[in-house]
Design a protein around this motif. Sequence first.
Motif, mmCIF file in Angstrom:
data_model
loop_
_atom_site.group_PDB
_atom_site.id
_atom_site.type_symbol
_atom_site.label_atom_id
_atom_site.label_comp_id
_atom_site.label_asym_id
_atom_site.label_seq_id
_atom_site.Cartn_x
_atom_site.Cartn_y
_atom_site.Cartn_z
ATOM 1 N N SER A 55 0.927 -1.221 -0.200
ATOM 2 C CA SER A 55 0.054 -0.290 0.437
ATOM 3 C C SER A 55 0.611 1.388 -0.151
ATOM 4 O O SER A 55 0.342 2.114 -0.754
ATOM 5 C CB SER A 55 -0.673 -0.261 1.511
ATOM 6 O OG SER A 55 -1.662 -1.046 1.305
ATOM 7 N N GLU A 93 -7.755 0.306 -0.260
ATOM 8 C CA GLU A 93 -7.529 -0.628 -0.007
ATOM 9 C C GLU A 93 -8.664 -0.956 1.283
ATOM 10 O O GLU A 93 -9.599 -2.136 1.503
ATOM 11 C CB GLU A 93 -6.685 -1.253 1.368
ATOM 12 C CG GLU A 93 -6.094 -2.274 2.191
ATOM 13 C CD GLU A 93 -5.029 -2.446 2.416
ATOM 14 O OE1 GLU A 93 -4.105 -1.390 2.332
ATOM 15 O OE2 GLU A 93 -4.785 -3.794 2.853
ATOM 16 N N ASP A 169 -5.772 -1.699 -4.782
ATOM 17 C CA ASP A 169 -4.879 -1.720 -3.269
ATOM 18 C C ASP A 169 -6.357 -3.303 -2.856
ATOM 19 O O ASP A 169 -7.129 -3.117 -2.501
ATOM 20 C CB ASP A 169 -4.717 -0.504 -2.637
ATOM 21 C CG ASP A 169 -4.245 -1.336 -1.243
ATOM 22 O OD1 ASP A 169 -3.789 -2.411 -1.191
ATOM 23 O OD2 ASP A 169 -3.355 -0.262 -1.359
ATOM 24 N N GLU A 170 -5.838 -4.624 -2.717
ATOM 25 C CA GLU A 170 -6.160 -5.523 -2.191
ATOM 26 C C GLU A 170 -7.242 -5.983 -3.047
ATOM 27 O O GLU A 170 -9.074 -5.644 -2.501
ATOM 28 C CB GLU A 170 -6.585 -5.223 -0.588
ATOM 29 C CG GLU A 170 -5.006 -5.294 -0.047
ATOM 30 C CD GLU A 170 -4.100 -6.497 0.584
ATOM 31 O OE1 GLU A 170 -4.840 -7.578 -0.134
ATOM 32 O OE2 GLU A 170 -3.550 -6.604 0.486
HETATM 33 MG MG LIG Z 1 -2.336 -2.811 2.216
#
Ligand SMILES: [Mg+2]
Lengths: 321, 456, 323
Positions: A55, A93, A169-170
Amino acid sequence: MSNPEPPAVITVDGVHKIFRDFWGRPKVHALNGIHFQVRQGRVFGLLGPNGSGKSTTMKLLLGLLRPSRGSLKILNADPQDVGVKSRIGYMPEESYLYPYLSPDETLRLYGQLLGLSEHENRTRTEELLEMIGLTHARRRPVGEFSKGMARRISLAQALLNDPELILLDEPTAGLDPLGCRQFKDLILHLARRGKTIVLCSHLLADVEDVCDRIAILYNGRICADGRMRDLLQESRICRLSIRQPSPALIDELQQTIRKTTGQEAAIDHPSRSLEDLFLSAIRSAEADQTRPSGALPEGRLAPFLSGPPVSETTPPAASPP
Amino acid sequence: MKKIVALAVLTLRSALNSRIVLILGLLLTLVLSLFPLHLQGDGTAPGRIRILLEYTLGAIVTLLSFSIAWTACNAVAREAADRQLQLVLTKPVTRLQIWLGKWLGLIALHSAFLFTAGLILYFILLGSLPKATSPSAKDWEWAHYQVLNPTTESIASALDHRLEEARQKGQLPSKGPIPQRTVNYYSLEIRRSLATLAPTTHFAWSFELPPEADKPAAPLRLRYQFSASRWERNPVPLVWRFQSSTNVPAFVLHQTAYAEQIWELPLPPGLHPGTGPLLVTCENFATNPPTTLIFEPDQSIHLLATHHDNGLNYFRGLLVLMARLAFFAAVGLTAGCLFSTPTALFFTLFILILLSLGTSIREVAESGVFTISHEGEEIGAGAFETPILAVHRAANSILDPIQSLDVIHQLGGQERISWADVGRAWRLYVALWGGIFLLAGLAALRRREFGKPENL
Amino acid sequence: MEVPASPSSALRPFVQILTIARLTALETLRHPIFLLLSLTAVACILVVPIAIAHELGEQGRLARDSALAFQFGFGVLIAGYAAGSSLRREIETGILSTLLSKNIGRELFYGGKVVGIGAVLALYVLVAIPAGLLAQRVSPLNYEVDTLALLIAPAAVVLALAGAALDNFISRRSFASSAMIHLVITLSAGVLILAAFSRDSTPVPYGQAIEWRLIPAQLLIAEALLLFGTLCLALAVRLKTAAVLAGAAIFFLLGLATDYLLGTFPLLRGWAPHWQVFWQSDALAAGGHLSGDVIEQVSLYAIFYLAGLIAVGIVLFRHQEME
Ligand SMILES: [Mg+2]
Ligand SMILES: Nc1ncnc2c1ncn2[C@@H]1O[C@H](COP(=O)(O)OP(=O)(O)O)[C@@H](O)[C@H]1O
């Protein structure tokens, strides 16, 4: 295979990120000199365990953080450059949405911030809501949504400007398996249209299905990177699949192999992945289901995303060569 | 611009959504319904106006000030903490747009409250004024007044003379610069002595009036106040003369007045032809018992120019108040850019309180920190005096221009607020201080990293 | 939060309460607003009597009253903030569900919160008490300034902050909480030093130069603050922080106006707290002391009220749903 290399969209050169305390002493070395490049049209996966700096890398690329050392270029611009952000989509995220806005209002807001025209904004919002299957919940405040529903809005928000570069992000965290699959299809589709995609995840299955290049981060360092196929292929091992073989046939094959190579062949039954099982179960149940209150599994692609490739420079090579 | 509007609307929405707007609306309704009912004043129409405008509007503005400070602090600090700002910053918006958008949103919301509550209050006011036919309306009219000050007498030579004298008497050091405080003291003393009227003496003030100050439909008024040399409150016979130029006979007015009270005299129209000074002379006829009258310089005598556009004046007052709210919003926003929520609120309230302490800061800055001991000599605060004075002077130089714009008090006293006042307020509160806080806020936003890790 | 491996079953509730209390206190102390409010309280207690000394006659009284008033005023803010932020935030962010899923009874949990807020307030009071004692010396008496006190009081504050900065630099402890502890130490040390010197800096028999009789009055204010903190905690079970502060303010005003209201609404007697009984500054006028009887009665009143508030809080908390 002999295509000329497409131009680099992201260049990360010797980047360190050190979080410091009040006195300026280093607290965390989140990144320790990472180098990588992402070329246009690629789906790039950033892998790594929790806290490895994935991240942080994303935020550096977005200009939310500033590198302690080294340099980053994104679409040939500095990450601090505001103008370049209209060509980027970012899905964080966690869903950092305004809890009191409805999905409709949320997307409109970001559309306005992206400088879309009123008409464009309306149609795209409409189409994206359809795509993420939240049209029926468009007037409810986002604050009441489940995590996965909020993630879908987060995704829609990242696609509003039909960006050239998408940072995720994810992305599959909190999505149900169906959503995951739709999501992966979406990524592949976008890649085919020449979009560059960077996604980071610790869910290997996701990465495996969509990425053509990966880098593995550990403790702020890149410990492996390259083409997914190259990294994964066990080129010295070969696997043979036969539908409903008789025991006699297996025996015979075994013996032949033993005779010619002197090796013992391993025998097992391939199992479906859990993901496949789950998906087929859902699909069959879908027929006799009333409308659920959560996200709908419709997932038709937003028409504005299905246009022809935006960039004429190089046709992407996302599909297997 | 479109982005700024989008952010402004967002800020408005988030404020509307939080409980604070509901609470604010409730409290404002409470104030508007309770204050006018329960605070009746002294029964006169001016008293009624004072109650309504000074107390009720004062309460409304105080509430709005707190609310705007609170929401402004939250607008950035909360969103940074909850990370919504992170996502906004990945869109093509500059930090300037974010600051301005939030600022405008806050101003829009609170101005809406201010003008709505203000309008309601104005109607309440209109409804509660004495009817023109009622006896109480006889010596009173619904108007507001522009306060005109006499031109300051030139006392430079008298002051030099007085200082020289004090040096020779040894009251001041014979060489070296004289502290400003001492100079102020002597100049006040001289001007006071000039306007000190022994029995049968007189003194003349000269007024430079604006051209349309004395209109047939709206004549001038005289407002004055004096102290007397006797403790007993005897009525003092006075003769006032008003003369605009030597070839016009003076208008003469006899009056009996008491000391330590504010007097207002309506004057006939046509005293002032539109150009040239107007001389106002007061003669003291208090011979039995002989009484000396003291007119305090700058404070004791004014001419009032009458105006009837009350609604417009009130509106201008609200515009000044709006500028002040905009200033508070700027303080809160920038505090929110610098600190997290409760700390930002603390900082903002600190500044609000500092502003309300303005007058006592000015007092110290102008007259110094000294105490008078039992022997009557002046003791400074010793070694602490210099730093204390320096701090107060610095604070005063910042606060003083802001302090002088006390519109609520002016509205309550039926004073005129000119467009120039409005312009000054906006220049000061919005352009100057708003700009300073904007720059500070931008610097903070630019320096700060909004990459809080995701947890919780 | 180390819980001993197998606490004997009799001790276990206490261990749990203390654990929760410690958690609450640490969370609150680490936030800079707590330090800021305490520092402002100290600054007001010390500076206001100097700043307005020349306006009023009875200086000793002024310093005393302002010390008690500021101790109370800022204490109220701290109590409200601590209660609102610790309980409310935990409910809102869902931390509470994690905590309560460990086998802690809700009663114990709430008890722990009360103790934690009590600890925070105790630390604040430990700062306010020496500050109040110093204020007696710092304010000019008969137009004479006490140079030694004027040096020691600001030095104590500066030293505490410098100490905390150093502590943060070396041991990385939170600046805010470390500064509070340093303030307790340096301000108390200032009082102990000044106890040996008269206003004109000549040595006197130890202890004579300090008005110790202020302490009981300050302790009564501390009891009022504890009541206030518990009240805010009970409100925080159901209300947001802003609403807690507003509700507490209403309750506070109600308490101030008790004497007036009791005439109008006799029903309120015994329900609204009597803040006036905690304000015993008048008893100190003209060299007087607080009598033991008064302290005892007021403290008993506080204890009963406190028990009532905790009970109400627990009942509310039991029925609170966690999102
Ligand atoms: Mg992360
Ligand atoms: N704002 C911050 N302040 C201090 N440390 C941080 C901050 N952001 C991230 N870190 C630290 O940097 C490291 C990498 O974090 P992150 O990039 O979020 O990991 P992940 O790979 O799981 O996404 C972690 O140790 C984290 O604690």
